[in-house]
Design a protein around this motif. Structure first.
Motif, PDB file in Angstrom:
ATOM      1  N   GLN A  13      18.429   2.433   6.501  1.00  0.00           N
ATOM      2  CA  GLN A  13      19.553   2.411   6.612  1.00  0.00           C
ATOM      3  C   GLN A  13      19.785   2.208   5.116  1.00  0.00           C
ATOM      4  O   GLN A  13      20.844   2.662   4.517  1.00  0.00           O
ATOM      5  CB  GLN A  13      20.808   1.853   7.369  1.00  0.00           C
ATOM      6  CG  GLN A  13      19.932   2.458   8.359  1.00  0.00           C
ATOM      7  CD  GLN A  13      20.775   3.897   9.124  1.00  0.00           C
ATOM      8  OE1 GLN A  13      21.919   4.281   7.863  1.00  0.00           O
ATOM      9  NE2 GLN A  13      20.096   4.921   9.363  1.00  0.00           N
ATOM     10  N   GLU A  14      19.548   0.933   4.631  1.00  0.00           N
ATOM     11  CA  GLU A  14      20.409   0.266   3.462  1.00  0.00           C
ATOM     12  C   GLU A  14      20.003   0.775   1.821  1.00  0.00           C
ATOM     13  O   GLU A  14      20.516   1.357   1.106  1.00  0.00           O
ATOM     14  CB  GLU A  14      19.324  -1.448   3.452  1.00  0.00           C
ATOM     15  CG  GLU A  14      20.180  -2.544   3.500  1.00  0.00           C
ATOM     16  CD  GLU A  14      19.399  -3.788   3.767  1.00  0.00           C
ATOM     17  OE1 GLU A  14      18.882  -4.131   4.387  1.00  0.00           O
ATOM     18  OE2 GLU A  14      18.793  -3.708   2.534  1.00  0.00           O
ATOM     19  N   LEU A  15      18.653   1.269   2.520  1.00  0.00           N
ATOM     20  CA  LEU A  15      18.057   3.035   0.804  1.00  0.00           C
ATOM     21  C   LEU A  15      19.014   3.588   1.122  1.00  0.00           C
ATOM     22  O   LEU A  15      19.516   4.015  -0.075  1.00  0.00           O
ATOM     23  CB  LEU A  15      16.865   2.869   1.275  1.00  0.00           C
ATOM     24  CG  LEU A  15      15.482   1.703   0.921  1.00  0.00           C
ATOM     25  CD1 LEU A  15      14.230   2.217   1.352  1.00  0.00           C
ATOM     26  CD2 LEU A  15      15.393   1.075  -0.503  1.00  0.00           C
ATOM     27  N   ILE A  16      19.281   4.080   2.134  1.00  0.00           N
ATOM     28  CA  ILE A  16      19.861   5.701   2.103  1.00  0.00           C
ATOM     29  C   ILE A  16      21.399   5.978   1.719  1.00  0.00           C
ATOM     30  O   ILE A  16      21.703   6.298   1.060  1.00  0.00           O
ATOM     31  CB  ILE A  16      19.727   6.294   3.689  1.00  0.00           C
ATOM     32  CG1 ILE A  16      20.604   7.754   3.324  1.00  0.00           C
ATOM     33  CG2 ILE A  16      20.752   6.112   4.945  1.00  0.00           C
ATOM     34  CD1 ILE A  16      19.620   8.497   2.563  1.00  0.00           C
ATOM     35  N   HIS A  17      22.051   3.916   2.299  1.00  0.00           N
ATOM     36  CA  HIS A  17      22.800   3.469   1.732  1.00  0.00           C
ATOM     37  C   HIS A  17      23.279   3.127   0.549  1.00  0.00           C
ATOM     38  O   HIS A  17      23.895   4.254  -0.048  1.00  0.00           O
ATOM     39  CB  HIS A  17      23.580   2.877   3.270  1.00  0.00           C
ATOM     40  CG  HIS A  17      25.260   1.949   2.696  1.00  0.00           C
ATOM     41  ND1 HIS A  17      25.984   3.204   3.195  1.00  0.00           N
ATOM     42  CD2 HIS A  17      25.899   0.848   1.686  1.00  0.00           C
ATOM     43  CE1 HIS A  17      26.988   2.189   2.128  1.00  0.00           C
ATOM     44  NE2 HIS A  17      26.850   1.452   1.722  1.00  0.00           N
ATOM     45  N   THR A  18      23.025   2.906  -0.073  1.00  0.00           N
ATOM     46  CA  THR A  18      23.085   2.481  -2.064  1.00  0.00           C
ATOM     47  C   THR A  18      22.080   3.371  -2.396  1.00  0.00           C
ATOM     48  O   THR A  18      23.643   4.165  -3.486  1.00  0.00           O
ATOM     49  CB  THR A  18      21.388   1.526  -1.728  1.00  0.00           C
ATOM     50  OG1 THR A  18      22.069   0.582  -1.290  1.00  0.00           O
ATOM     51  CG2 THR A  18      21.758   0.988  -3.357  1.00  0.00           C
TER      52      THR A  18
END
Ligand SMILES: [Fe+2]
Ligand SMILES: [Fe+2]
Length: 158
Positions: A13-18
């Protein structure tokens, strides 16, 4: 859900959000858009994630897929996404036909969707050709291969 499974999902989630934030900045040409920051994120965060999965997660999952899973399931997920893009592009193309002031917004959306679909399709086709077709050609007779092809062609008549 296990604690480790949750940690991996959260990291995704963090990767795709960033990534989505960086991409939006670059695509929209925002003043704060910094290609160096994007490149650093990719090299420092996304690449090690992929390498770590390749070295540790996939070897752990490979025998599980053979014993309990389905090797084609990931490809069916690709098809779901491809169908989703097709539907969205179709809707956007339709909306553009009668568009007035909102035209440039719709054109941006169409550009974005077309590029996303192209990226997904490129990797999808590559997977079929590098992983599935060599097995298909090596292990099925010409007749069996032909039956599969005939079945695929019937989808165009639906
Ligand atoms: Fe991942
Ligand atoms: Fe496919």
């Amino acid at each position: 859900m296990s604690a480790v499974g949750e940690a991996i999902r959260n990291h995704h989630q963090e990767l795709i959000h960033t990534l989505t934030e960086h991409v939006a900045s670059v695509v929209e040409g925002r003043a704060e858009a910094d290609p160096q920051v994007l490149a650093s994120f990719l090299v420092d965060e996304l690449l090690p994630h992929a390498i770590g999965e390749e070295r540790h997660l996939y070897p752990a999952v490979e025998p599980l897929v053979k014993a309990h899973g389905q090797a084609t399931a990931t490809m069916s997920v690709d098809h779901e996404f491809i169908e989703g893009y097709i539907r969205q592009i179709q809707e956007t193309a339709q909306a553009l036909q009668g568009a007035g002031d909102d035209r440039s917004k719709l054109e941006d959306r169409l550009r974005r969707l077309a590029l996303q679909l192209e990226a997904v399709l490129r990797v999808h086709l590559e997977k079929e050709e590098r992983v599935y077709l060599p097995l298909f050609e090596r292990h099925l007779s010409e007749d069996e291969q032909q039956r599969v092809l005939d079945g695929m062609h019937s989808a165009y008549e639906e």
